[in-house]
Write an enzyme that holds these catalytic residues in place. Structure first.
Site, short mmCIF file in Angstrom:
data_model
loop_
_atom_site.label_atom_id
_atom_site.label_comp_id
_atom_site.label_asym_id
_atom_site.label_seq_id
_atom_site.Cartn_x
_atom_site.Cartn_y
_atom_site.Cartn_z
CG HIS A 1 -2.04 0.97 1.12
ND1 HIS A 1 -1.85 2.32 1.23
CD2 HIS A 1 -3.37 0.79 0.89
CE1 HIS A 1 -3.01 2.94 1.08
NE2 HIS A 1 -3.94 2.03 0.87
NE ARG B 1 -3.04 7.69 -1.76
CZ ARG B 1 -3.09 6.57 -2.45
NH1 ARG B 1 -2.87 6.59 -3.75
NH2 ARG B 1 -3.36 5.43 -1.86
#
Length: 558
Positions: free
Chosen positions: A327, A347
């Site tokens: 990740h 994000r």
């Protein structure tokens, strides 16, 4: 505690570039995404999966010759914890059931619920507590084409593209077809999805998605899913028996080669016992706690590949175990939070990734493997990472942007768990950025299954992270929680249907396949004293173990 004075000084660079970046974001202008050729280049140079070092070909078993991480091959090329003769196995039987589910996370519990709904008596056995699994640690969301502008068709294309066109198509078809059904099922069970003021499901983008289809429950989506699944299973005591602190250490077969249950280790009493079952579902999750190539991990304490090891010995080939997902945004500071997942939702809400100079260097919604490779490149090749007091490295994730783009209070509202986890160390992520670096998050591979979750060994099924193929060589955000529920449900239903059609069940349990595996190890020249499955990771310091003269450790267990 908070950031050091040196780090706070560097954060001023982030604050200086923030107004211009926010103005661009408001205009819908983003950092230029990589081309396909650009993605391939950065993956080839910087992603850990593309390195030859740290992996080798496995010498035994149905996937002999395939190359996997050394840490995983060590487990595959190990001996069984216990070999019991056939007669003694009968004496160890403590439970008999229609369907045995190994694993108490989202996939296992979904399987138990659907098996029970289809009339099967179920025993769900898990080595920790019911619900101790990666499911509760999943934060950002679950994908499903529930909106008018979306469909399983677009979802299918996104999954295939995100997986670099390597996925098993029939599994992707099953995943995307069942997704809206699973969203509806979870809400019917009582899950509290985020919704808009008009009552409609709130959806957002994730990395690699062409439509907004990410459903969430704050930043605790997995925990909320596990809450309703666990409650539902425990409300069906007439059909589902739950055993905790019971670690599966071997698959058992009957004399016709069919799966007939499993051998377990009671982690409280240190006794072995057997469960005889007409069908068995392996839903034991991933292998993050192997810390492949030394990476930190987001995985829970029990993620040690147990189901993969015992399934492999039982004759099930592995699929995509060469591929591991790192990740992009695991915590790199403070030290107490190392490896902790920072959901992709951050994000998705607009936060930029920035180097030591406060500069953007990557489009925030690249697929996870590409995003991770770009961060590693920025830190290790361009030397533009931020060094922590303990020597770790990372880049900034500018979470305060969310307060501007989404409105004051948005960080606490959208990321409540993450806000609290940082505030414990005097870091207010609504005011200062987070420091992040790729962390070992998910194994893309696992036991090979078909769209009914059958493994090829009669009576043995696989679901969730313990199975492989649906995500190809890269999983998109929100498809792991979808995977466990879709294929958990399919496994439970398939196992129950298999039981209904079962005839001439043998009463004899055997571990002959394990003896044959030991013989194969010897024939391949593998000399080892290792035993597996690991059951628990081992974090004991070597100098401490050298003085533990009366105790022989394998993993964390005696």
């Amino acid at each position: 505690m908070g950031y050091t004075p040196e780090m706070l000084e560097l954060i001023k660079r982030v604050e200086k570039s923030r107004p211009e970046r926010i103005e661009r974001a408001k205009k819908g202008e983003h950092f230029t995404p990589l081309t396909l050729a650009g993605r391939e280049e950065v993956l080839g140079k910087f992603h850990p999966d593309y390195k030859k070092e740290g992996r080798r070909a496995v010498k035994v078993g149905p996937s002999k010759g395939e190359s996997y991480p050394d840490e995983f091959v060590d487990l595959l090329e190990s001996k069984s914890r216990l070999l019991v003769d056939d007669a003694a196995l009968q004496d160890l039987v403590a439970y008999e059931t229609d369907v045995l589910v190994i694993g108490g996370g989202g996939a296992g519990t979904s399987a138990a619920l659907l098996a029970a709904e289809h009339g099967a008596k179920v025993v769900l056995a898990t080595k920790l507590r019911h619900g101790d699994a990666n499911t509760v640690m999943a934060e950002g969301g679950i994908q499903g084409a529930t909106q008018e502008v979306d469909s399983p068709y677009f979802h299918y294309l996104d999954v295939i593209g995100g997986g670099h066109f390597t996925n098993t198509p029939e599994l992707v078809e099953a995943l995307t077809h069942d997704a809206p059904l699973v969203i509806e099922w979870l809400e019917r069970l009582g899950m509290m999805f985020d919704k808009n003021a008009d009552g409609r499901l709130r959806v957002r983008h994730g990395g690699g998605t062409s439509r907004k289809r990410m459903h969430s429950a704050g930043d605790m989506t997995g925990s909320e899913i596990m809450r309703v699944l666990r409650d539902e299973a425990r409300n069906r005591q007439d059909m589902i028996t739950i055993l905790e602190f019971s670690a599966a250490v071997e698959i058992l077969k009957d004399t016709q080669g069919r799966c007939a249950g499993a051998l377990f280790y009671n982690m409280e009493t240190e006794e072995y016992f057997a469960i005889r079952a007409k069908a068995t579902v392996v839903a034991t999750g991933g292998y993050g706690r192997l810390h492949v190539q030394g990476f930190a991990t987001t995985n829970h304490y029990g993620a040690t590949a147990d189901g993969l090891v015992i399934g492999y010995r039982a004759g099930v080939p592995l699929a995509f175990m060469h591929s591991t997902q790192y990740h992009p945004t695991g915590v790199a500071f403070p030290e107490q939070n190392i490896g902790l997942l920072i959901t992709e939702k951050v994000r998705g809400l607009g936060a930029n990734l920035l180097n030591i100079n406060g500069e953007q260097f990557v489009f925030e919604r690249e697929p996870r493997d590409v995003e991770s490779a770009c961060i590693i490149q920025e830190c290790l090749d361009r030397n533009k990472g931020i060094i922590t007091p303990t020597g770790r490295i990372g880049v900034w994730l500018d979470s305060p942007m969310i307060e501007v783009l989404e409105g004051p209070g948005a960080v606490k509202q959208e990321l409540p768990a993450k806000y609290i986890q940082f505030m414990r160390y005097d870091i207010d992520i609504s005011k200062v950025p987070m420091l992040v670096y790729p962390t070992l998050h998910y194994q893309n591979g696992g036991l090979q299954i078909n769209n009914l979750t059958e493994t090829g060994v009669p009576g043995l099924f696989g679901a969730g992270e313990a199975s492989g193929g649906v995500h190809g060589e890269n999983r998109l955000m929100g498809n792991s929680l979808l995977d466990i529920t879709v294929f958990g449900r399919r496994a439970g239903r398939s196992a129950a249907e298999y039981v209904k059609g079962l005839e001439n069940q043998s009463s004899t349990l055997t571990m002959d396949h394990v003896r044959q595996f030991h013989a194969e190890l010897q024939a391949a020249g593998v000399e080892t004293n290792r035993v597996s499955p690991l059951v628990l990771p081992n974090y004991t310091r070597e100098e401490t173990m050298e003085k533990q003269l009366t105790t022989h450790y394998q993993g964390g267990m005696r």
